[in-house]
Design a protein around this motif. Structure first.
Motif, mmCIF file in Angstrom:
data_model
loop_
_atom_site.group_PDB
_atom_site.id
_atom_site.type_symbol
_atom_site.label_atom_id
_atom_site.label_comp_id
_atom_site.label_asym_id
_atom_site.label_seq_id
_atom_site.Cartn_x
_atom_site.Cartn_y
_atom_site.Cartn_z
ATOM 1 N N GLY A 160 -21.646 13.318 29.102
ATOM 2 C CA GLY A 160 -23.040 13.447 29.496
ATOM 3 C C GLY A 160 -23.248 13.464 30.997
ATOM 4 O O GLY A 160 -24.318 13.085 31.483
ATOM 5 N N GLN A 161 -22.238 13.933 31.751
ATOM 6 C CA GLN A 161 -22.303 13.895 33.205
ATOM 7 C C GLN A 161 -22.392 15.271 33.857
ATOM 8 O O GLN A 161 -22.988 15.423 34.922
ATOM 9 C CB GLN A 161 -21.065 13.162 33.755
ATOM 10 N N ASN A 162 -21.778 16.278 33.251
ATOM 11 C CA ASN A 162 -21.725 17.614 33.837
ATOM 12 C C ASN A 162 -22.524 18.591 32.981
ATOM 13 O O ASN A 162 -22.376 18.622 31.754
ATOM 14 C CB ASN A 162 -20.271 18.078 33.959
ATOM 15 N N PHE A 163 -23.335 19.410 33.641
ATOM 16 C CA PHE A 163 -24.244 20.303 32.946
ATOM 17 C C PHE A 163 -23.944 21.749 33.311
ATOM 18 O O PHE A 163 -23.663 22.062 34.465
ATOM 19 C CB PHE A 163 -25.685 19.933 33.292
ATOM 20 N N TYR A 164 -24.025 22.626 32.318
ATOM 21 C CA TYR A 164 -23.633 24.007 32.537
ATOM 22 C C TYR A 164 -24.276 24.905 31.477
ATOM 23 O O TYR A 164 -24.977 24.437 30.583
ATOM 24 C CB TYR A 164 -22.111 24.150 32.503
ATOM 25 N N GLU A 165 -24.051 26.211 31.588
ATOM 26 C CA GLU A 165 -24.556 27.224 30.664
ATOM 27 C C GLU A 165 -26.059 27.097 30.394
ATOM 28 O O GLU A 165 -26.491 26.889 29.242
ATOM 29 C CB GLU A 165 -23.785 27.193 29.339
ATOM 30 N N PRO A 166 -26.885 27.232 31.427
ATOM 31 C CA PRO A 166 -28.331 27.201 31.169
ATOM 32 C C PRO A 166 -28.738 28.374 30.288
ATOM 33 O O PRO A 166 -28.318 29.505 30.515
ATOM 34 C CB PRO A 166 -28.936 27.318 32.573
ATOM 35 N N HIS A 167 -29.515 28.099 29.278
ATOM 36 C CA HIS A 167 -30.013 29.129 28.370
ATOM 37 C C HIS A 167 -31.456 29.435 28.768
ATOM 38 O O HIS A 167 -32.377 28.673 28.471
ATOM 39 C CB HIS A 167 -29.946 28.637 26.926
ATOM 40 N N ARG A 168 -31.651 30.561 29.441
ATOM 41 C CA ARG A 168 -32.965 30.984 29.900
ATOM 42 C C ARG A 168 -33.583 31.855 28.809
ATOM 43 O O ARG A 168 -33.164 32.981 28.587
ATOM 44 C CB ARG A 168 -32.829 31.745 31.218
ATOM 45 N N LYS A 169 -34.583 31.328 28.160
ATOM 46 C CA LYS A 169 -35.138 31.964 26.964
ATOM 47 C C LYS A 169 -36.353 32.838 27.299
ATOM 48 O O LYS A 169 -37.037 32.605 28.293
ATOM 49 C CB LYS A 169 -35.541 30.884 25.951
ATOM 50 N N PRO A 170 -36.637 33.796 26.440
ATOM 51 C CA PRO A 170 -37.862 34.577 26.609
ATOM 52 C C PRO A 170 -39.062 33.818 26.051
ATOM 53 O O PRO A 170 -38.913 32.815 25.351
ATOM 54 C CB PRO A 170 -37.582 35.835 25.788
ATOM 55 N N ASP A 171 -40.254 34.320 26.347
ATOM 56 C CA ASP A 171 -41.439 33.797 25.698
ATOM 57 C C ASP A 171 -41.369 34.137 24.212
ATOM 58 O O ASP A 171 -40.490 34.874 23.759
ATOM 59 C CB ASP A 171 -42.692 34.387 26.335
ATOM 60 N N PHE A 172 -42.316 33.607 23.452
ATOM 61 C CA PHE A 172 -42.257 33.753 21.998
ATOM 62 C C PHE A 172 -42.112 35.212 21.591
ATOM 63 O O PHE A 172 -42.873 36.085 22.022
ATOM 64 C CB PHE A 172 -43.498 33.154 21.344
ATOM 65 N N ASN A 173 -41.138 35.472 20.736
ATOM 66 C CA ASN A 173 -40.822 36.829 20.304
ATOM 67 C C ASN A 173 -40.373 36.761 18.847
ATOM 68 O O ASN A 173 -39.231 36.378 18.555
ATOM 69 C CB ASN A 173 -39.711 37.403 21.197
ATOM 70 N N LEU A 174 -41.268 37.097 17.937
ATOM 71 C CA LEU A 174 -40.963 36.989 16.511
ATOM 72 C C LEU A 174 -39.827 37.920 16.111
ATOM 73 O O LEU A 174 -38.977 37.559 15.290
ATOM 74 C CB LEU A 174 -42.206 37.281 15.674
ATOM 75 N N ASP A 175 -39.771 39.117 16.686
ATOM 76 C CA ASP A 175 -38.692 40.045 16.346
ATOM 77 C C ASP A 175 -37.334 39.439 16.686
ATOM 78 O O ASP A 175 -36.379 39.538 15.913
ATOM 79 C CB ASP A 175 -38.871 41.382 17.089
ATOM 80 N N LEU A 176 -37.247 38.822 17.869
ATOM 81 C CA LEU A 176 -35.987 38.194 18.269
ATOM 82 C C LEU A 176 -35.671 37.003 17.370
ATOM 83 O O LEU A 176 -34.517 36.784 16.988
ATOM 84 C CB LEU A 176 -36.056 37.752 19.729
ATOM 85 N N LEU A 177 -36.693 36.249 17.000
ATOM 86 C CA LEU A 177 -36.488 35.091 16.134
ATOM 87 C C LEU A 177 -35.940 35.502 14.773
ATOM 88 O O LEU A 177 -35.199 34.747 14.143
ATOM 89 C CB LEU A 177 -37.804 34.324 15.967
ATOM 90 N N LEU A 178 -36.259 36.705 14.323
ATOM 91 C CA LEU A 178 -35.744 37.189 13.050
ATOM 92 C C LEU A 178 -34.271 37.593 13.151
ATOM 93 O O LEU A 178 -33.645 37.896 12.133
ATOM 94 C CB LEU A 178 -36.574 38.379 12.555
ATOM 95 N N SER A 179 -33.741 37.593 14.370
ATOM 96 C CA SER A 179 -32.320 37.868 14.573
ATOM 97 C C SER A 179 -31.505 36.593 14.713
ATOM 98 O O SER A 179 -30.361 36.518 14.273
ATOM 99 C CB SER A 179 -32.111 38.729 15.826
ATOM 100 N N ASN A 180 -32.089 35.585 15.361
ATOM 101 C CA ASN A 180 -31.385 34.306 15.560
ATOM 102 C C ASN A 180 -32.377 33.262 16.029
ATOM 103 O O ASN A 180 -33.463 33.591 16.528
ATOM 104 C CB ASN A 180 -30.255 34.462 16.582
ATOM 105 N N ASN A 181 -31.991 32.010 15.891
ATOM 106 C CA ASN A 181 -32.856 30.922 16.342
ATOM 107 C C ASN A 181 -32.670 30.710 17.840
ATOM 108 O O ASN A 181 -32.002 29.773 18.279
ATOM 109 C CB ASN A 181 -32.546 29.630 15.580
ATOM 110 N N TYR A 182 -33.269 31.592 18.624
ATOM 111 C CA TYR A 182 -33.146 31.447 20.076
ATOM 112 C C TYR A 182 -33.978 30.275 20.589
ATOM 113 O O TYR A 182 -33.772 29.797 21.698
ATOM 114 C CB TYR A 182 -33.585 32.749 20.777
#
Length: 272
Positions: A160-182
Motif C-alpha cells: 500500500g505504498q507505491n501507486f501506479y497505472e492511473p485509470h483515466r475514465k470517460p464520462d458516463f457512456n452506456l455503449d462502453l459500459l455494455l463492453s466492460n465495467n469501466y
C-alpha cells in the motif's frame, strides 16, 4: 506504468488536503461506505480503516460486514478501530455469505443518503469523500440528484505504498459500459437505488458489473445521463497482490463468465 506527468494533476499535496479539512461545504450529506470483509489480512484491514480515518471530509460512516467471525485477528482489529471511532460500525455475520451477500449485509447497516463500495483490501485516497461530496453539491445546484457517481482509480502494491497505472475514465457512456465495467471503483450510489437493486449472488465475481448495468438501465427509461456522475480524480487505490484480480485477472476466471451472464440478463430485460 508509473504516473509520469499526470501525478501532480491527480494527487493532491498536503496543502490542498489541509484546505479541505478546514473548509465547510454548504451541502454535507452523510456518506456511507460499505465493506464486505472476509479473511482480510491484518495489514490490509488496518490500512483500509486508516484510509477512512484520513478522509478530509468528516461526515461519513463505515459499515463493515465481517463474514469470517472466527478470525480472531480480524475481530481484534475491528474491535480496536470501532471502539476508537464511532463512525466505524461492524456486524459479525454468523457465516460467509459471499461477496454479494456480505455487501448486502453491509448495505443493510448504512444510514447515509449515498453509499459507496470499498473492497476489504483496497484503499480510499484521503480526498475521496470530499470530492464525491463536491460533485454531489454541483449536481444538486443543477437540480439533479445523482443516481450514481464514480471516480478514476489506480493500483497500489501489496504494501500500500507505491501507486501506479492511473485509470483515466470517460464520462458516463452506456455503449462502453455494455463492453466492460469501466466504472469499477470508486462507485457510490444513492442508497435507495442501491437497496432496491442489491447485489445478486448468482453473478458472484461480476456482481458490481451486474449492479451498475441495472442502475444504468434508468437511462433507457428516461433517467437523464447527467445523473450518472464521473469525478475525474483518482480516489481509489486497487491493491495488487497474488490472489487479486487487479494483479492477476486469471485468478478469478469465473468473473468473466459471470460478467457475460450479467450482460446477457441486461439485454434480455431490455428485449434485445
Amino acid at each position: 506504468v508509473p504516473y509520469g506527468p499526470w501525478y501532480e494533476a491527480y494527487v493532491p499535496d498536503e496543502a490542498e488536503l489541509s484546505r479541505q479539512r478546514r473548509i465547510r461545504l454548504d451541502y454535507e450529506p452523510l456518506i456511507s461506505v460499505a465493506v464486505p470483509a472476509y479473511r482480510t489480512p491484518k495489514l490490509f484491514l488496518s490500512q483500509m480503516l486508516d484510509s477512512l480515518l484520513a478522509q478530509t471530509y468528516k461526515n461519513w460512516e463505515l459499515c463493515i460486514a465481517n463474514g469470517s467471525p472466527e478470525d480472531e485477528d480480524m475481530r481484534a482489529v475491528l474491535e480496536e478501530y470501532s471502539s476508537r471511532d464511532k463512525r466505524i460500525c461492524v456486524q459479525n455475520l454468523t457465516e460467509n455469505l459471499g461477496i454479494a451477500g456480505n455487501t448486502n449485509a453491509a448495505l443493510s447497516m448504512v444510514s447515509g443518503e449515498f453509499a459507496g463500495i470499498l473492497d476489504h483490501d483496497d484503499l480510499l485516497a484521503p480526498d475521496a469523500l470530499y470530492e464525491m461530496a463536491c460533485a454531489m453539491k454541483k449536481s444538486e445546484e443543477r437540480g439533479i440528484t445523482p443516481v450514481l457517481l464514480y471516480s478514476d482509480e489506480d493500483k497500489c502494491d501489496g504494501g500500500g505504498q507505491n501507486f501506479y497505472e492511473p485509470h483515466r475514465k470517460p464520462d458516463f457512456n452506456l455503449d462502453l459500459l455494455l463492453s466492460n465495467n469501466y466504472i469499477c471503483h470508486f462507485l457510490m450510489m444513492r442508497t435507495d437505488v442501491f437497496r432496491s437493486l442489491k447485489e445478486r449472488s448468482c453473478y458472484e465475481g461480476a456482481q458490481d458489473y451486474d449492479l451498475v448495468l441495472r442502475a444504468a438501465a434508468g437511462v433507457l427509461s428516461g433517467e437523464q445521463e447527467a445523473a450518472y456522475v464521473h469525478v475525474p480524480k483518482v480516489l481509489y487505490h486497487w491493491r495488487c497482490h497474488e490472489t487479486s484480480t487487479a494483479s492477476n485477472p486469471e485468478s478469478k476466471r469465473y468473473a468473466y463468465e459471470a460478467g457475460k451472464r450479467a450482460l446477457e440478463d441486461f439485454c434480455a430485460v431490455q428485449g434485445w
